[in-house]
Design a protein around this motif. Structure first.
Motif, mmCIF file in Angstrom:
data_model
loop_
_atom_site.group_PDB
_atom_site.id
_atom_site.type_symbol
_atom_site.label_atom_id
_atom_site.label_comp_id
_atom_site.label_asym_id
_atom_site.label_seq_id
_atom_site.Cartn_x
_atom_site.Cartn_y
_atom_site.Cartn_z
ATOM 1 N N PRO A 1 8.583 -11.305 3.917
ATOM 2 C CA PRO A 1 7.045 -11.449 3.682
ATOM 3 C C PRO A 1 6.483 -10.412 3.786
ATOM 4 O O PRO A 1 6.717 -9.400 5.180
ATOM 5 C CB PRO A 1 6.599 -12.431 4.440
ATOM 6 C CG PRO A 1 7.924 -12.912 4.293
ATOM 7 C CD PRO A 1 9.264 -12.131 4.135
ATOM 8 N N ILE A 2 5.329 -9.959 3.629
ATOM 9 C CA ILE A 2 4.589 -8.251 3.670
ATOM 10 C C ILE A 2 3.422 -8.515 4.637
ATOM 11 O O ILE A 2 2.178 -9.239 3.923
ATOM 12 C CB ILE A 2 4.617 -7.174 2.587
ATOM 13 C CG1 ILE A 2 5.929 -6.463 2.751
ATOM 14 C CG2 ILE A 2 3.428 -5.834 3.489
ATOM 15 C CD1 ILE A 2 6.768 -6.674 3.295
ATOM 16 N N THR A 3 3.294 -8.445 6.407
ATOM 17 C CA THR A 3 1.771 -8.784 6.754
ATOM 18 C C THR A 3 1.000 -7.494 6.892
ATOM 19 O O THR A 3 -0.227 -7.906 7.427
ATOM 20 C CB THR A 3 2.048 -10.016 7.383
ATOM 21 O OG1 THR A 3 3.207 -10.014 9.049
ATOM 22 C CG2 THR A 3 2.867 -11.526 7.181
ATOM 23 N N SER A 4 1.621 -6.383 7.145
ATOM 24 C CA SER A 4 0.800 -5.846 7.869
ATOM 25 C C SER A 4 1.188 -4.340 6.864
ATOM 26 O O SER A 4 2.500 -4.033 5.732
ATOM 27 C CB SER A 4 1.061 -6.307 9.448
ATOM 28 O OG SER A 4 2.778 -4.994 9.400
ATOM 29 N N SER B 1 0.800 -6.966 15.547
ATOM 30 C CA SER B 1 -1.193 -7.212 15.626
ATOM 31 C C SER B 1 -1.722 -6.857 14.959
ATOM 32 O O SER B 1 -1.555 -5.679 15.256
ATOM 33 C CB SER B 1 -1.374 -8.918 17.002
ATOM 34 O OG SER B 1 -1.625 -7.218 17.735
ATOM 35 N N LEU C 1 3.535 -6.498 -4.374
ATOM 36 C CA LEU C 1 4.053 -7.670 -2.991
ATOM 37 C C LEU C 1 5.580 -8.535 -4.035
ATOM 38 O O LEU C 1 6.086 -9.233 -3.453
ATOM 39 C CB LEU C 1 2.684 -8.312 -2.653
ATOM 40 C CG LEU C 1 1.880 -7.314 -1.029
ATOM 41 C CD1 LEU C 1 0.771 -8.415 -0.806
ATOM 42 C CD2 LEU C 1 3.168 -7.795 -0.166
ATOM 43 N N GLU D 1 -6.471 -2.950 4.147
ATOM 44 C CA GLU D 1 -6.741 -3.214 5.192
ATOM 45 C C GLU D 1 -8.135 -2.343 5.644
ATOM 46 O O GLU D 1 -9.264 -2.981 5.970
ATOM 47 C CB GLU D 1 -5.318 -2.839 6.091
ATOM 48 C CG GLU D 1 -6.144 -3.693 7.151
ATOM 49 C CD GLU D 1 -5.393 -4.286 8.254
ATOM 50 O OE1 GLU D 1 -5.634 -4.801 9.391
ATOM 51 O OE2 GLU D 1 -4.468 -3.528 8.114
ATOM 52 N N TRP E 1 3.754 -0.299 2.387
ATOM 53 C CA TRP E 1 3.609 -0.351 3.271
ATOM 54 C C TRP E 1 2.259 -0.049 3.360
ATOM 55 O O TRP E 1 0.817 0.106 3.513
ATOM 56 C CB TRP E 1 4.799 -0.083 4.213
ATOM 57 C CG TRP E 1 5.384 -0.670 4.734
ATOM 58 C CD1 TRP E 1 6.816 -0.020 3.183
ATOM 59 C CD2 TRP E 1 5.927 -2.148 4.877
ATOM 60 N NE1 TRP E 1 8.010 -1.211 3.702
ATOM 61 C CE2 TRP E 1 7.189 -2.012 4.513
ATOM 62 C CE3 TRP E 1 5.164 -2.518 5.334
ATOM 63 C CZ2 TRP E 1 8.004 -3.489 5.022
ATOM 64 C CZ3 TRP E 1 6.411 -3.805 6.211
ATOM 65 C CH2 TRP E 1 7.293 -3.879 5.978
ATOM 66 N N HIS F 1 -0.601 -1.833 1.249
ATOM 67 C CA HIS F 1 -1.140 -2.345 2.364
ATOM 68 C C HIS F 1 -2.395 -2.280 3.264
ATOM 69 O O HIS F 1 -3.227 -2.854 3.778
ATOM 70 C CB HIS F 1 -0.168 -3.688 3.047
ATOM 71 C CG HIS F 1 -0.524 -4.383 4.074
ATOM 72 N ND1 HIS F 1 -1.163 -4.841 4.715
ATOM 73 C CD2 HIS F 1 -0.806 -5.781 3.535
ATOM 74 C CE1 HIS F 1 -1.197 -6.114 5.496
ATOM 75 N NE2 HIS F 1 -0.586 -6.729 4.814
#
Length: 75
Positions: free
Chosen positions: A56-59, A66, A50, A28, A21, A24
């Protein structure tokens, strides 16, 4: 109020240096700020983290739904 840390105690952020986390969020942030010097190193560490996940880690936070576009993403 924060509790004082016992002498010699490891800081919480140092206990899990390759937290998926946190990595990521850092990747970003570096991308959005245009800071590319350390980006490849942290992208590689993120890719390794990952590969070990089972979701799935997307943030940088599971509750984040969002991302803001533009330069004011951290507000």
């Amino acid at each position: 109020m924060a509790r004082p840390r016992p002498s010699g105690a490891v800081q919480r952020c140092a206990r899990h240096p390759d937290n998926v986390w946190a990595l990521h969020g850092l990747v970003e942030c570096l991308r959005r700020r245009g800071e590319t010097d350390q980006l490849p190193e942290f992208q590689a560490r993120l890719a390794t983290a990952l590969a070990k996940t089972d979701v799935p880690i997307t943030s940088s936070c599971l509750c984040r739904t969002s991302a803001h576009s533009g330069h004011d993403c951290c507000h």
